[in-house]
Design a protein around this motif. Structure first.
Motif, PDB file in Angstrom:
ATOM      1  N   SER A   1     -18.675  52.219 -54.350  1.00 46.17           N
ATOM      2  CA  SER A   1     -18.017  51.252 -53.460  1.00 46.17           C
ATOM      3  C   SER A   1     -18.793  49.937 -53.368  1.00 46.17           C
ATOM      4  N   ARG A   2     -20.116  50.016 -53.494  1.00 43.22           N
ATOM      5  CA  ARG A   2     -20.921  48.781 -53.421  1.00 43.22           C
ATOM      6  C   ARG A   2     -20.962  48.029 -54.740  1.00 43.22           C
ATOM      7  N   GLU A   3     -20.371  48.635 -55.768  1.00 43.11           N
ATOM      8  CA  GLU A   3     -20.353  47.971 -57.073  1.00 43.11           C
ATOM      9  C   GLU A   3     -19.007  47.295 -57.340  1.00 43.11           C
ATOM     10  N   ILE A   4     -18.141  47.333 -56.333  1.00 47.39           N
ATOM     11  CA  ILE A   4     -16.835  46.691 -56.450  1.00 47.39           C
ATOM     12  C   ILE A   4     -16.840  45.448 -55.566  1.00 47.39           C
ATOM     13  N   ALA A   5     -16.573  44.299 -56.169  1.00 44.94           N
ATOM     14  CA  ALA A   5     -16.536  43.050 -55.395  1.00 44.94           C
ATOM     15  C   ALA A   5     -15.106  42.539 -55.334  1.00 44.94           C
ATOM     16  N   VAL A   6     -14.730  42.084 -54.157  1.00 43.24           N
ATOM     17  CA  VAL A   6     -13.356  41.634 -53.938  1.00 43.24           C
ATOM     18  C   VAL A   6     -13.365  40.196 -53.446  1.00 43.24           C
TER      19      VAL A   6
ATOM     20  N   GLU B   1     -27.336  41.011 -49.583  1.00 41.10           N
ATOM     21  CA  GLU B   1     -27.976  42.059 -48.790  1.00 41.10           C
ATOM     22  C   GLU B   1     -27.074  43.297 -48.690  1.00 41.10           C
ATOM     23  N   LEU B   2     -25.783  43.041 -48.478  1.00 37.02           N
ATOM     24  CA  LEU B   2     -24.863  44.166 -48.293  1.00 37.02           C
ATOM     25  C   LEU B   2     -24.612  44.938 -49.581  1.00 37.02           C
ATOM     26  N   THR B   3     -24.820  44.277 -50.713  1.00 34.92           N
ATOM     27  CA  THR B   3     -24.631  44.980 -51.981  1.00 34.92           C
ATOM     28  C   THR B   3     -25.946  45.544 -52.511  1.00 34.92           C
ATOM     29  N   SER B   4     -27.000  45.414 -51.721  1.00 30.57           N
ATOM     30  CA  SER B   4     -28.304  45.991 -52.065  1.00 30.57           C
ATOM     31  C   SER B   4     -28.830  45.519 -53.406  1.00 30.57           C
ATOM     32  N   SER B   5     -28.548  44.291 -53.711  1.00 29.75           N
ATOM     33  CA  SER B   5     -29.057  43.762 -54.973  1.00 29.75           C
ATOM     34  C   SER B   5     -30.573  43.593 -54.874  1.00 29.75           C
TER      35      SER B   5
ATOM     36  N   CYS C   1     -20.253  34.728 -53.719  1.00 29.99           N
ATOM     37  CA  CYS C   1     -20.481  35.998 -53.008  1.00 29.99           C
ATOM     38  C   CYS C   1     -20.046  37.191 -53.858  1.00 29.99           C
ATOM     39  N   THR C   2     -18.997  36.982 -54.619  1.00 25.36           N
ATOM     40  CA  THR C   2     -18.458  38.073 -55.445  1.00 25.36           C
ATOM     41  C   THR C   2     -19.422  38.473 -56.556  1.00 25.36           C
ATOM     42  N   VAL C   3     -20.045  37.482 -57.163  1.00 24.26           N
ATOM     43  CA  VAL C   3     -20.867  37.796 -58.332  1.00 24.26           C
ATOM     44  C   VAL C   3     -22.340  38.029 -58.002  1.00 24.26           C
ATOM     45  N   VAL C   4     -22.760  37.710 -56.774  1.00 25.88           N
ATOM     46  CA  VAL C   4     -24.198  37.759 -56.470  1.00 25.88           C
ATOM     47  C   VAL C   4     -24.784  39.169 -56.581  1.00 25.88           C
ATOM     48  N   GLY C   5     -23.982  40.175 -56.320  1.00 25.41           N
ATOM     49  CA  GLY C   5     -24.491  41.546 -56.386  1.00 25.41           C
ATOM     50  C   GLY C   5     -24.378  42.177 -57.760  1.00 25.41           C
ATOM     51  N   SER C   6     -24.069  41.369 -58.786  1.00 28.08           N
ATOM     52  CA  SER C   6     -23.854  41.884 -60.148  1.00 28.08           C
ATOM     53  C   SER C   6     -22.943  43.113 -60.134  1.00 28.08           C
ATOM     54  N   PRO C   7     -21.713  42.953 -59.634  1.00 27.88           N
ATOM     55  CA  PRO C   7     -20.818  44.117 -59.500  1.00 27.88           C
ATOM     56  C   PRO C   7     -20.330  44.625 -60.855  1.00 27.88           C
ATOM     57  N   ARG C   8     -19.936  45.881 -60.884  1.00 32.13           N
ATOM     58  CA  ARG C   8     -19.385  46.468 -62.120  1.00 32.13           C
ATOM     59  C   ARG C   8     -17.881  46.250 -62.207  1.00 32.13           C
ATOM     60  N   VAL C   9     -17.258  46.106 -61.031  1.00 28.29           N
ATOM     61  CA  VAL C   9     -15.815  45.837 -61.005  1.00 28.29           C
ATOM     62  C   VAL C   9     -15.570  44.633 -60.101  1.00 28.29           C
TER      63      VAL C   9
ATOM     64  N   MET D   1     -12.146  37.486 -43.344  1.00 28.78           N
ATOM     65  CA  MET D   1     -13.529  37.788 -42.941  1.00 28.78           C
ATOM     66  C   MET D   1     -13.740  39.297 -42.909  1.00 28.78           C
ATOM     67  N   GLY D   2     -12.727  40.019 -42.469  1.00 31.93           N
ATOM     68  CA  GLY D   2     -12.799  41.473 -42.474  1.00 31.93           C
ATOM     69  C   GLY D   2     -12.972  42.016 -43.878  1.00 31.93           C
ATOM     70  N   ILE D   3     -12.236  41.418 -44.830  1.00 27.96           N
ATOM     71  CA  ILE D   3     -12.324  41.870 -46.228  1.00 27.96           C
ATOM     72  C   ILE D   3     -13.736  41.648 -46.756  1.00 27.96           C
ATOM     73  N   PHE D   4     -14.300  40.482 -46.424  1.00 24.32           N
ATOM     74  CA  PHE D   4     -15.656  40.156 -46.892  1.00 24.32           C
ATOM     75  C   PHE D   4     -16.646  41.263 -46.500  1.00 24.32           C
ATOM     76  N   LEU D   5     -16.547  41.717 -45.259  1.00 20.43           N
ATOM     77  CA  LEU D   5     -17.497  42.726 -44.770  1.00 20.43           C
ATOM     78  C   LEU D   5     -17.105  44.130 -45.235  1.00 20.43           C
ATOM     79  N   ARG D   6     -15.840  44.471 -45.037  1.00 22.60           N
ATOM     80  CA  ARG D   6     -15.398  45.843 -45.319  1.00 22.60           C
ATOM     81  C   ARG D   6     -15.576  46.228 -46.793  1.00 22.60           C
ATOM     82  N   SER D   7     -15.357  45.247 -47.679  1.00 16.28           N
ATOM     83  CA  SER D   7     -15.453  45.569 -49.101  1.00 16.28           C
ATOM     84  C   SER D   7     -16.906  45.679 -49.563  1.00 16.28           C
ATOM     85  N   ARG D   8     -17.846  45.439 -48.652  1.00 12.41           N
ATOM     86  CA  ARG D   8     -19.256  45.488 -49.047  1.00 12.41           C
ATOM     87  C   ARG D   8     -20.051  46.580 -48.348  1.00 12.41           C
TER      88      ARG D   8
END
Lengths: 291, 252
Positions: free
Chosen positions: A64-69, A91-95, A132-140, B96-103
């Motif tokens: 779940s932490r490897e998917i960026a949206v 931080e949230l993606t634990s990079s 923000c999407t790419v900072v964690g080097s996501p897989r998806v 904003m919810g998506i930003f947090l929830r998806s992470r």
């Protein structure tokens, strides 16, 4: 890799996603195309885990932490700086490595990094969302209309960025800007009223939708040519375009056209300026598939 | 940048802490002053203009804290609910919810710092108000019983924790900050109305709101509230569990 099997999402009687069997190869860039309301955002929401499917299965080859949206109009707390927003995403993606400055610079926001995002333009917010999407080097990476709010330069940057992700991440991005999809995608999926009506390579889509058609421009009047062409059994349709002295001639096969069209035009006494097979655009292919 | 620091910055940069502290401190300073000079205030406002003389009994220390408690638990709670809602209703702006929830893998990762920071800010502001009211009561009227003030303040804090827990639960249902505020206030008002029935009211969390007044006045003992405190703390846990479940089931 992203794979869904009979994915269904309904809201009461409304079917938002209708038994979609999606297949996105690992490391590829997949373009999800569809009209407004076709179900693109709902499908991305299901893949991101932000919505629950009514039925069907989905499998994503990433944690779940490897998917960026990235939503279509990203928004952030306006009192945070761009640097802090990307820092939080990291931080949230634990990079493990600090890539904040690097991705902000890549997104063209290096000079605005320490400014509060409340003062960012819509295009800057979109770029920040991408950072923000790419900072964690996501897989998806799931991108919902990532270039919709950007000026031409910003759009160019986003497409380059998406192209750079190829191989290192599986990218699925939705768009109704067909030129963007045509430029960066390996595979295209066309969504219409929640159904995946086409899925395959861009080449397959264009070839499959291709009808042998020629664009012919004349210096002489068109009436006699049109009258002559309409009586030929190997000519399916003759239509006058918006261009001056221009006809669009649809034939049964390219062989027929190559063997006979020039001769027929010469016999009709037509003065021909140019004569080219029509190139099938993604737009025409899209309309053919969804109509 | 962590989610804890995010909440701290929300408090500082949006000046929410000034609003919270300001409200409770204001009532803490104004309450005892009003209790001490109520006679003079009424006279100055024209209370005896038509030859009517209003006699107020000499103020006692409980009056100073009663004034504070009354205002703090009404307007102070309203401000606390608004501030907490603006933090806990994190899906109010879906993007904003998506930003947090998806992470994050669990939604309580988002919820916990928001609840804790909001609660600490509200309870801390309430305590500052209590200290201000206590000091001013001591200076203007006389020293209230320190033990009663501290235990009463602790009970009041438990009520405020309940109010923030209620905000958390309501934010799981409502789709906006305003919706969260209104639904929370409606529930708190309902509890107040139900609390009029004494046999029920003494077990409701709202009963704790007036504990400091009753304890300082010596109307009841501190053990009188232990049952209510237990029920309120259980209610807080249940509300936070509901908040987590509702947030987990919400779709964006």
């Amino acid at each position: 890799m992203i794979e869904t099997d009979g994915l269904l999402k309904t809201y009461g009687s409304l079917v938002a996603v209708d038994h979609v069997d999606l297949h996105v190869e690992a490391g590829s860039v997949y373009g999800l195309v569809g009209r407004n309301g076709a179900g693109k955002s709902t499908l991305l929401g299901l893949l991101a885990g932000l919505r629950r499917p009514t039925a069907g299965e989905l499998h994503i080859d990433a944690g779940s932490r490897e998917i960026a949206v990235l939503p279509d109009t990203p928004r952030f707390d306006p009192w945070l700086t761009g640097e802090e927003v990307v820092g939080l995403a990291q931080e949230l993606t634990s990079s493990s490595t600090d890539r904040v400055a690097e991705v902000l610079s890549d997104a063209g926001l290096g000079s605005a990094a320490k400014r509060a995002v409340g003062g960012y333009s819509r295009g800057m917010l979109q770029r920040l969302g991408i950072a923000c999407t790419v900072v964690g080097s996501p897989r998806v990476v799931l991108l919902d209309e990532p270039a919709s709010a950007l000026d031409p330069i910003g759009r160019r940057d986003v497409l380059d960025l998406v192209a750079r992700l190829r191989g290192s991440a599986t990218v699925l991005f939705s768009s109704h800007i067909l030129a963007d999809v045509q430029e960066v995608c390996d595979t295209v999926g066309i969504l219409d009223q929640g159904r995946l009506v086409f899925q395959g390579s861009l080449e397959d889509l264009l070839v499959g939708s291709a009808v042998p058609r020629y664009v012919v421009r004349f210096r002489s009047p068109l009436d006699s040519v049109v009258a002559t062409m309409q009586h030929l059994d190997w000519v399916l349709e003759v239509e006058q375009t918006d261009g001056p002295g221009e006809l669009l001639i649809t034939v049964k096969s390219l062989d027929d056209a190559e063997a006979r069209l020039v001769r027929v035009l010469a016999d009709a006494g037509a003065s021909v300026i140019s004569f080219v097979p029509e190139e099938v655009s993604l737009e025409r292919a899209f309309l053919a598939v969804t109509s | 940048m962590t989610l804890w620091r995010l909440e701290w910055l929300r408090l500082i940069r949006t000046k929410r802490w000034i609003v919270l502290l300001g409200v409770f401190l204001f009532f803490g300073l104004v309450g005892p002053f009003t209790a001490r000079y109520i006679g003079e205030i009424v006279s100055f406002a024209g209370g005896g203009a038509q030859g009517i003389s209003i006699e107020f009994p000499p103020p006692v220390p409980a009056d100073g804290l009663a004034q504070y408690s009354s205002n703090a638990m009404q307007l102070g709670t309203l401000v606390a609910v608004i501030v907490a809602s603006s933090s806990l209703a994190f899906d109010a702006i879906p993007e904003m919810g998506i930003f947090l929830r998806s992470r994050v893998s669990e939604v309580r990762t988002i919820l916990t710092p928001r609840f804790v920071v909001s609660t600490v800010a509200v309870v801390g502001s309430y305590f500052v108000g209590v200290v201000a009211a206590w000091y001013e009561t001591w200076v203007l009227i006389g020293a209230p019983d320190a033990g009663a003030v501290m235990i009463g303040a602790a009970y009041g804090a438990v009520f405020l924790i309940f109010a923030i827990s209620l905000v958390a639960a309501m934010s799981g249902r409502a789709t906006s900050v305003l919706g969260t505020v209104i639904s929370t206030i409606v529930v708190l008002l309902l509890l107040q109305v139900i609390g009029v029935v004494e046999v029920v009211g003494r077990w409701l969390p709202t009963h704790l709101a007036g504990a400091i007044t009753a304890l300082v006045a010596g109307d009841t003992s501190s053990t009188h509230y232990l049952g209510t405190v237990s029920i309120t703390l259980v209610a807080c846990v249940v509300l936070l569990w509901i908040a987590t479940k509702l947030a987990e089931h919400r779709e964006l």
